[in-house]
Design an enzyme around this catalytic site. Sequence first.
Site, mmCIF file in Angstrom:
data_model
loop_
_atom_site.group_PDB
_atom_site.id
_atom_site.type_symbol
_atom_site.label_atom_id
_atom_site.label_comp_id
_atom_site.label_asym_id
_atom_site.label_seq_id
_atom_site.Cartn_x
_atom_site.Cartn_y
_atom_site.Cartn_z
ATOM 1 N N LYS A 152 29.340 29.402 31.072
ATOM 2 C CA LYS A 152 29.384 30.782 31.585
ATOM 3 C C LYS A 152 29.925 31.727 30.510
ATOM 4 O O LYS A 152 29.418 32.839 30.323
ATOM 5 C CB LYS A 152 30.255 30.810 32.848
ATOM 6 C CG LYS A 152 30.658 32.169 33.344
ATOM 7 C CD LYS A 152 29.548 32.913 34.034
ATOM 8 C CE LYS A 152 30.030 34.326 34.396
ATOM 9 N NZ LYS A 152 29.011 35.148 34.974
ATOM 10 N N LYS A 211 37.797 40.835 30.814
ATOM 11 C CA LYS A 211 38.510 39.565 31.073
ATOM 12 C C LYS A 211 37.702 38.394 30.513
ATOM 13 O O LYS A 211 38.235 37.497 29.847
ATOM 14 C CB LYS A 211 38.702 39.443 32.591
ATOM 15 C CG LYS A 211 39.411 38.219 33.077
ATOM 16 C CD LYS A 211 38.560 37.179 33.774
ATOM 17 C CE LYS A 211 37.552 37.599 34.760
ATOM 18 N NZ LYS A 211 36.780 36.517 35.367
HETATM 19 P P1 NAP Z 1 36.760 41.474 42.799
HETATM 20 O O1 NAP Z 1 35.872 42.264 43.678
HETATM 21 O O2 NAP Z 1 37.724 42.183 41.896
HETATM 22 O O3 NAP Z 1 37.588 40.475 43.749
HETATM 23 C C1 NAP Z 1 38.619 39.691 43.250
HETATM 24 C C2 NAP Z 1 39.152 38.793 44.340
HETATM 25 O O4 NAP Z 1 40.234 38.002 43.781
HETATM 26 C C3 NAP Z 1 39.763 39.568 45.520
HETATM 27 O O5 NAP Z 1 39.532 38.847 46.705
HETATM 28 C C4 NAP Z 1 41.253 39.569 45.149
HETATM 29 O O6 NAP Z 1 42.087 39.728 46.269
HETATM 30 C C5 NAP Z 1 41.390 38.181 44.573
HETATM 31 N N1 NAP Z 1 42.593 38.023 43.755
HETATM 32 C C6 NAP Z 1 42.895 38.653 42.601
HETATM 33 N N2 NAP Z 1 44.094 38.229 42.124
HETATM 34 C C7 NAP Z 1 44.547 37.315 43.009
HETATM 35 C C8 NAP Z 1 45.714 36.506 43.069
HETATM 36 N N3 NAP Z 1 46.658 36.553 42.131
HETATM 37 N N4 NAP Z 1 45.834 35.660 44.113
HETATM 38 C C9 NAP Z 1 44.870 35.594 45.058
HETATM 39 N N5 NAP Z 1 43.755 36.321 45.076
HETATM 40 C C10 NAP Z 1 43.591 37.175 44.045
HETATM 41 O O7 NAP Z 1 35.946 40.475 41.868
HETATM 42 P P2 NAP Z 1 34.464 39.872 42.051
HETATM 43 O O8 NAP Z 1 33.493 40.812 41.444
HETATM 44 O O9 NAP Z 1 34.273 39.399 43.446
HETATM 45 O O10 NAP Z 1 34.578 38.635 41.026
HETATM 46 C C11 NAP Z 1 35.223 37.430 41.373
HETATM 47 C C12 NAP Z 1 34.993 36.420 40.255
HETATM 48 O O11 NAP Z 1 33.581 36.240 40.066
HETATM 49 C C13 NAP Z 1 35.559 36.863 38.900
HETATM 50 O O12 NAP Z 1 36.073 35.767 38.198
HETATM 51 C C14 NAP Z 1 34.328 37.430 38.191
HETATM 52 O O13 NAP Z 1 34.457 37.344 36.774
HETATM 53 C C15 NAP Z 1 33.242 36.523 38.719
HETATM 54 N N6 NAP Z 1 31.883 37.126 38.698
HETATM 55 C C16 NAP Z 1 31.679 38.386 39.148
HETATM 56 C C17 NAP Z 1 30.390 38.928 39.115
HETATM 57 C C18 NAP Z 1 30.111 40.348 39.557
HETATM 58 O O14 NAP Z 1 29.014 40.836 39.282
HETATM 59 N N7 NAP Z 1 31.018 41.047 40.234
HETATM 60 C C19 NAP Z 1 29.325 38.169 38.635
HETATM 61 C C20 NAP Z 1 29.554 36.862 38.215
HETATM 62 C C21 NAP Z 1 30.854 36.355 38.252
HETATM 63 P P3 NAP Z 1 42.556 41.202 46.783
HETATM 64 O O15 NAP Z 1 41.491 41.653 47.747
HETATM 65 O O16 NAP Z 1 43.870 40.958 47.400
HETATM 66 O O17 NAP Z 1 42.653 42.086 45.551
#
Ligand code: NAP
Length: 293
Positions: free
Chosen positions: A166, A234
Site C-alpha cells: 500500500k 501521513k
Molecule cells: P477518517 O475519516 O479521518 O476516520 C478516522 C477514524 O479513526 C475515525 O473513526 C476516528 O475516530 C478514528 N481514530 C483516530 N484516532 C483514533 C484513536 N487514537 N483511537 C481510536 N480511534 C481513532 O479517516 P478515513 O478516511 O476513514 O481513513 C481511515 C484509514 O483508511 C486511514 O488509515 C486512511 O489512510 C485509510 N484510507 C483512506 C482512504 C480515503 O480515501 N479516505 C482510502 C484508502 C485508505 P473519531 O471519529 O473519534 O475521530
Amino acid sequence: MRVAFLGLGIMGQAMATNLVKAGHEVTVWNRTPGKLVDGAGVAPTPAAAAQGAEVVWMCVSDTDAVQEVIFGREGVEASLSEGTIIADSSTISPSATLKFAERVAAKGVAWVDAPMTGSKIGARDGTLVFIVGGPEDKVERLKPLFAAMGKKIFRMGETSKGQATKLAMNLQIAMIFEGFAEALTLATKLGVDSQQLISLIEATMVRSGVVEYKAPFVLQRDFTPNFPLRLMHKDIRLTLEAAKEARVKLPGLETVEEIYAMATEDGHKDLDYAATLTLLEKWAGVQVKGKAA
Ligand code: NAP
C-alpha cells in the site's frame, strides 16, 4: 459472520454498512460516540465490541490509533480468544504491523493487514480493492467479508506485506499527482490552456488513472476531501519511515513531503490532497484554468 467493526470514519462507516447489508452480524465502536450504522449493534469500548466476535475489523487513522484500539486500556486484546482474526484496513507501518501480529499470535490470533484503495466512493459502492498480507487460510476465511466491501483482493504475501505494498502504491499516487500539478502550473504560466493540456495527456502515454480521476476536480477547483491531504501526508511520512528502516533512499518523495508540510502550514490539511496544487500556484503567481499571468 460475527464481526466487530472499529472506526467509523469516511471509510469505516460505509464499509460496516456494507457488511450489515450482506447479512453479517456486526457490532460497531467508534472513539467519538454517536456514529451509528443501521442494523448494527453498538459497543461502548473496543473490548466490548470484540467480545465473541469471529473477526475484528479496524479502519482507524494511523499506527498509534491501531495500537490504542487493540492494546489500549479498553482495547480488544482483553477479549481475544484463540481463532479470532484481526483484519486491519487502516494504512499503518509495516514494521509496527509485524510487532502487533507477534503480540496477538501468543493468544492464537491471526493478523491480516488489509489496507485498501478506492476512496470514499469505493467504500460506499462496495468496490474497494484490498491489498492484503496474512496467512492464506485466514485470508480465505475472510473472503465473504472482502466480497461485501470490495470488488477485488490482491494477497501480496504474509502479514505486513499488504501495508508495504500500500505504501508503494501511495508513493506513486503522490508523485504522479505532483507531476500533474507541476505540469499544469508551468503550462498555465506559459500561457497554455489547461483543458487542452489535459486532452493531450489523455491521448498520449502520459495518461494515468490518477490524472483521469483528479482532472475534473482540479478544473472545477473542487478540493473537498475524497482523500484528505492530512492522510496522504501521513502515508508519505510512513513510507519515508519504512524506507529509512530498510535503508532505501527516496529523494523525490522527500521533496514531495516538504510540499505537504507547507500545504499543511497553509491550512489545507483537511482539503483533498489535490489542494497541494494551490501552493504551486501561489509560488508561480497563477491559477490553473484562469488566464496565464
Ligand atoms: P477518517 O475519516 O479521518 O476516520 C478516522 C477514524 O479513526 C475515525 O473513526 C476516528 O475516530 C478514528 N481514530 C483516530 N484516532 C483514533 C484513536 N487514537 N483511537 C481510536 N480511534 C481513532 O479517516 P478515513 O478516511 O476513514 O481513513 C481511515 C484509514 O483508511 C486511514 O488509515 C486512511 O489512510 C485509510 N484510507 C483512506 C482512504 C480515503 O480515501 N479516505 C482510502 C484508502 C485508505 P473519531 O471519529 O473519534 O475521530
